[in-house]
Write an enzyme that holds these catalytic residues in place. Structure first.
Site, PDB file in Angstrom:
ATOM      1  N   ARG A  77       0.885  -1.175   0.000  1.00  0.00           N
ATOM      2  CA  ARG A  77       0.000   0.000   0.000  1.00  0.00           C
ATOM      3  C   ARG A  77       0.914   1.213   0.000  1.00  0.00           C
ATOM      4  O   ARG A  77       1.692   1.395   0.947  1.00  0.00           O
ATOM      5  CB  ARG A  77      -0.908  -0.018   1.225  1.00  0.00           C
ATOM      6  CG  ARG A  77      -1.626   1.296   1.437  1.00  0.00           C
ATOM      7  CD  ARG A  77      -2.755   1.203   2.434  1.00  0.00           C
ATOM      8  NE  ARG A  77      -3.886   0.485   1.871  1.00  0.00           N
ATOM      9  CZ  ARG A  77      -5.120   0.519   2.366  1.00  0.00           C
ATOM     10  NH1 ARG A  77      -5.381   1.253   3.440  1.00  0.00           N
ATOM     11  NH2 ARG A  77      -6.098  -0.158   1.805  1.00  0.00           N
ATOM     12  N   HIS A 104      -7.237   0.810  -6.569  1.00  0.00           N
ATOM     13  CA  HIS A 104      -7.447  -0.032  -5.373  1.00  0.00           C
ATOM     14  C   HIS A 104      -8.108  -1.342  -5.824  1.00  0.00           C
ATOM     15  O   HIS A 104      -9.257  -1.627  -5.501  1.00  0.00           O
ATOM     16  CB  HIS A 104      -8.328   0.709  -4.366  1.00  0.00           C
ATOM     17  CG  HIS A 104      -8.325   0.107  -2.994  1.00  0.00           C
ATOM     18  ND1 HIS A 104      -7.533  -0.966  -2.637  1.00  0.00           N
ATOM     19  CD2 HIS A 104      -9.027   0.431  -1.865  1.00  0.00           C
ATOM     20  CE1 HIS A 104      -7.744  -1.275  -1.376  1.00  0.00           C
ATOM     21  NE2 HIS A 104      -8.645  -0.450  -0.885  1.00  0.00           N
ATOM     22  N   GLN A 107      -9.925  -4.021  -3.491  1.00  0.00           N
ATOM     23  CA  GLN A 107     -11.236  -3.577  -3.005  1.00  0.00           C
ATOM     24  C   GLN A 107     -12.335  -3.946  -3.996  1.00  0.00           C
ATOM     25  O   GLN A 107     -13.419  -4.413  -3.641  1.00  0.00           O
ATOM     26  CB  GLN A 107     -11.220  -2.059  -2.786  1.00  0.00           C
ATOM     27  CG  GLN A 107     -12.557  -1.495  -2.359  1.00  0.00           C
ATOM     28  CD  GLN A 107     -12.965  -1.984  -0.984  1.00  0.00           C
ATOM     29  OE1 GLN A 107     -12.183  -1.892  -0.043  1.00  0.00           O
ATOM     30  NE2 GLN A 107     -14.169  -2.512  -0.857  1.00  0.00           N
ATOM     31  N   ASN A 135      -8.951   6.709  -6.613  1.00  0.00           N
ATOM     32  CA  ASN A 135      -8.376   5.380  -6.860  1.00  0.00           C
ATOM     33  C   ASN A 135      -9.429   4.258  -6.932  1.00  0.00           C
ATOM     34  O   ASN A 135      -9.351   3.380  -7.795  1.00  0.00           O
ATOM     35  CB  ASN A 135      -7.320   5.059  -5.792  1.00  0.00           C
ATOM     36  CG  ASN A 135      -7.751   5.398  -4.365  1.00  0.00           C
ATOM     37  OD1 ASN A 135      -8.900   5.786  -4.110  1.00  0.00           O
ATOM     38  ND2 ASN A 135      -6.828   5.246  -3.421  1.00  0.00           N
ATOM     39  N   ASP A 199     -17.208   7.033  -1.687  1.00  0.00           N
ATOM     40  CA  ASP A 199     -16.003   6.790  -0.896  1.00  0.00           C
ATOM     41  C   ASP A 199     -15.719   8.093  -0.163  1.00  0.00           C
ATOM     42  O   ASP A 199     -16.424   9.098  -0.363  1.00  0.00           O
ATOM     43  CB  ASP A 199     -14.853   6.399  -1.859  1.00  0.00           C
ATOM     44  CG  ASP A 199     -13.550   6.079  -1.147  1.00  0.00           C
ATOM     45  OD1 ASP A 199     -13.555   5.866   0.079  1.00  0.00           O
ATOM     46  OD2 ASP A 199     -12.500   6.049  -1.827  1.00  0.00           O
ATOM     47  N   CYS A 239     -16.318   1.496   0.320  1.00  0.00           N
ATOM     48  CA  CYS A 239     -15.180   0.641   0.681  1.00  0.00           C
ATOM     49  C   CYS A 239     -14.797   0.755   2.147  1.00  0.00           C
ATOM     50  O   CYS A 239     -14.129  -0.119   2.678  1.00  0.00           O
ATOM     51  CB  CYS A 239     -13.988   0.949  -0.220  1.00  0.00           C
ATOM     52  SG  CYS A 239     -13.323   2.617   0.005  1.00  0.00           S
ATOM     53  N   PRO A 241     -12.944   3.270   5.287  1.00  0.00           N
ATOM     54  CA  PRO A 241     -13.763   3.882   6.317  1.00  0.00           C
ATOM     55  C   PRO A 241     -14.643   5.009   5.778  1.00  0.00           C
ATOM     56  O   PRO A 241     -14.302   5.643   4.787  1.00  0.00           O
ATOM     57  CB  PRO A 241     -12.742   4.422   7.319  1.00  0.00           C
ATOM     58  CG  PRO A 241     -11.467   4.563   6.573  1.00  0.00           C
ATOM     59  CD  PRO A 241     -11.509   3.574   5.455  1.00  0.00           C
ATOM     60  N   ARG A 266     -13.669  -8.822   1.536  1.00  0.00           N
ATOM     61  CA  ARG A 266     -12.249  -8.545   1.280  1.00  0.00           C
ATOM     62  C   ARG A 266     -11.408  -9.789   1.597  1.00  0.00           C
ATOM     63  O   ARG A 266     -10.416 -10.066   0.934  1.00  0.00           O
ATOM     64  CB  ARG A 266     -11.777  -7.367   2.149  1.00  0.00           C
ATOM     65  CG  ARG A 266     -12.426  -6.027   1.835  1.00  0.00           C
ATOM     66  CD  ARG A 266     -11.985  -5.521   0.488  1.00  0.00           C
ATOM     67  NE  ARG A 266     -10.539  -5.506   0.368  1.00  0.00           N
ATOM     68  CZ  ARG A 266      -9.747  -4.506   0.765  1.00  0.00           C
ATOM     69  NH1 ARG A 266     -10.272  -3.418   1.269  1.00  0.00           N
ATOM     70  NH2 ARG A 266      -8.424  -4.584   0.623  1.00  0.00           N
TER      71      ARG A 266
HETATM   72  N1   CP Z   1     -11.294  -0.271   2.148  1.00  0.00           N
HETATM   73  C1   CP Z   1     -10.048  -0.371   2.598  1.00  0.00           C
HETATM   74  O1   CP Z   1      -9.103  -0.600   1.837  1.00  0.00           O
HETATM   75  O2   CP Z   1      -9.921  -0.237   3.933  1.00  0.00           O
HETATM   76  P1   CP Z   1      -8.571  -0.125   4.755  1.00  0.00           P
HETATM   77  O3   CP Z   1      -7.987   1.229   4.455  1.00  0.00           O
HETATM   78  O4   CP Z   1      -8.991  -0.268   6.183  1.00  0.00           O
HETATM   79  O5   CP Z   1      -7.634  -1.219   4.318  1.00  0.00           O
HETATM   80  N1  NVA Z   2      -9.883   6.528  -1.507  1.00  0.00           N
HETATM   81  C1  NVA Z   2      -9.491   6.107  -0.179  1.00  0.00           C
HETATM   82  C2  NVA Z   2      -9.716   4.641  -0.029  1.00  0.00           C
HETATM   83  C3  NVA Z   2      -9.429   4.122   1.347  1.00  0.00           C
HETATM   84  C4  NVA Z   2      -9.627   2.637   1.462  1.00  0.00           C
HETATM   85  C5  NVA Z   2      -8.041   6.468   0.068  1.00  0.00           C
HETATM   86  O1  NVA Z   2      -7.232   6.335  -0.858  1.00  0.00           O
HETATM   87  O2  NVA Z   2      -7.732   6.905   1.167  1.00  0.00           O
END
Ligand code: CP
Ligand code: NVA
Length: 290
Positions: A77, A104, A107, A135, A199, A239, A241, A266
């Site tokens: 990540r 992502h 997800q 994303n 999101d 997705c 939080p 997930r």
């Molecule tokens: N949706 C998602 O990727 O959550 P996290 O940031 O908790 O991994």
């Molecule tokens: N778009 C958000 C997704 C979090 C799971 C981010 O990149 O922070």
């Protein structure tokens, strides 16, 4: 959702390790990967920039080469998608994108499985993305047409998705014969759609823009009123939080909201890379395309 008792775990990953590099926080991606990898007999290693040398006194190239000798796969990540590409270039083991500023994908696998389970089939559904051109949206844009799903995107002006991703999504929608619309009106996006999705308006790394974003996204909150113009069978995805400004409690905690199944999925999608269940056919199809 797969009840655990129906699911026979084969220790396919016994003796294997996954290096999990997290430059940003995570609940779902971390937990689903750690628990999923362990269920299949493997050993997950959670690595943050506070724990490892990467970015402090060891280059990405050297880290990639070292991890290739110590682990069997990497999930990373990262802030910048280019860091993933660099890891991928220099590692001799597979790299999974656990979220970057551009995509992502892990997800979206869970989201598609959740919709497949709820509607029985994905083909012909219309998904309305109401929010930031970020994303998560990009990964939907790269996958939905291939599965026969129409997409309406409503973003405020200035928050449209990436131009290259948009071009590729337009090409895919022509190739697979699906509808793809870009709008600024959330109500038009919601109209007749089966799935309303949003999101956060402030993705990780954008915290300094928070005040401006909250102002610019005014009117984009998903409420029952937005749902009133949607298809009768409409559902809601996020997705997580989640913050209440994006979707109010009435929708978020309603039976239309699939968010907690989506979060649980997930785990099932991150580990279904071998033929363990009939869902694997779906996963394999999606995995090929994303
Ligand atoms: N949706 C998602 O990727 O959550 P996290 O940031 O908790 O991994
Ligand atoms: N778009 C958000 C997704 C979090 C799971 C981010 O990149 O922070």
């Amino acid at each position: 959702m797969l009840p655990e008792q129906k699911f026979k775990y084969v220790p396919l990953l016994q003796g294997k390790s996954i290096a999990m590099i997290f430059e940003k926080r995570s609940t779902r991606t971390r937990m689903s990967t750690e628990t999923g990898f362990s269920l299949l007999g493997g050993h997950p290693c959670f690595l943050t920039p506070q724990d490892i040398h990467l970015g402090i006194n060891e280059s990405t190239t050297d880290t990639a080469r070292v991890l290739s000798g110590l682990a069997d796969i990497v999930l990373a990540r990262v802030y910048s998608h280019s860091s993933l590409e660099l890891l991928d270039k220099d590692a001799s083991i597979p790299i999974i994108n656990g979220l970057s500023d551009l995509y992502h994908p892990v997800q979206i696998l869970a989201d598609l499985l959740t919709l497949q389970e709820h509607y029985g089939s994905l083909k012909g559904l219309t998904l309305a993305w109401i929010g930031d051109g970020n994303n998560v949206l990009h990964s939907f844009m790269m996958s939905l047409a291939k599965l026969g799903v129409n997409l309406k995107v409503a973003t405020p002006k200035g928050y449209e998705p990436d131009a290259n991703v948009t071009q590729e999504a337009q090409r895919l929608s022509k190739q697979f014969g699906t509808k793809l619309q870009f709008l600024t009106d959330p109500v038009e996006a919601a109209r007749d759609s089966n799935v309303l999705v949003t999101d956060t308006w402030v993705s990780m790394g954008q915290e300094e823009e928070k005040k401006k974003r909250l102002k610019d996204f005014h009117g984009y909150q998903i409420t029952m009123q937005a749902g009133s113009v949607a298809a009768p069978d409409w559902t809601f995805l996020h997705c997580l939080p989640r913050k209440a400004e994006e979707v109010d409690d009435e929708v978020f905690y309603s039976p239309r909201s699939l968010v907690f199944t989506e979060a649980e999925n997930r785990k099932w999608t991150i580990m279904m890379s071998e033929p363990l269940s009939q869902k694997n056919a779906l996963f394999t199809a999606m995995n090929r395309f994303i």
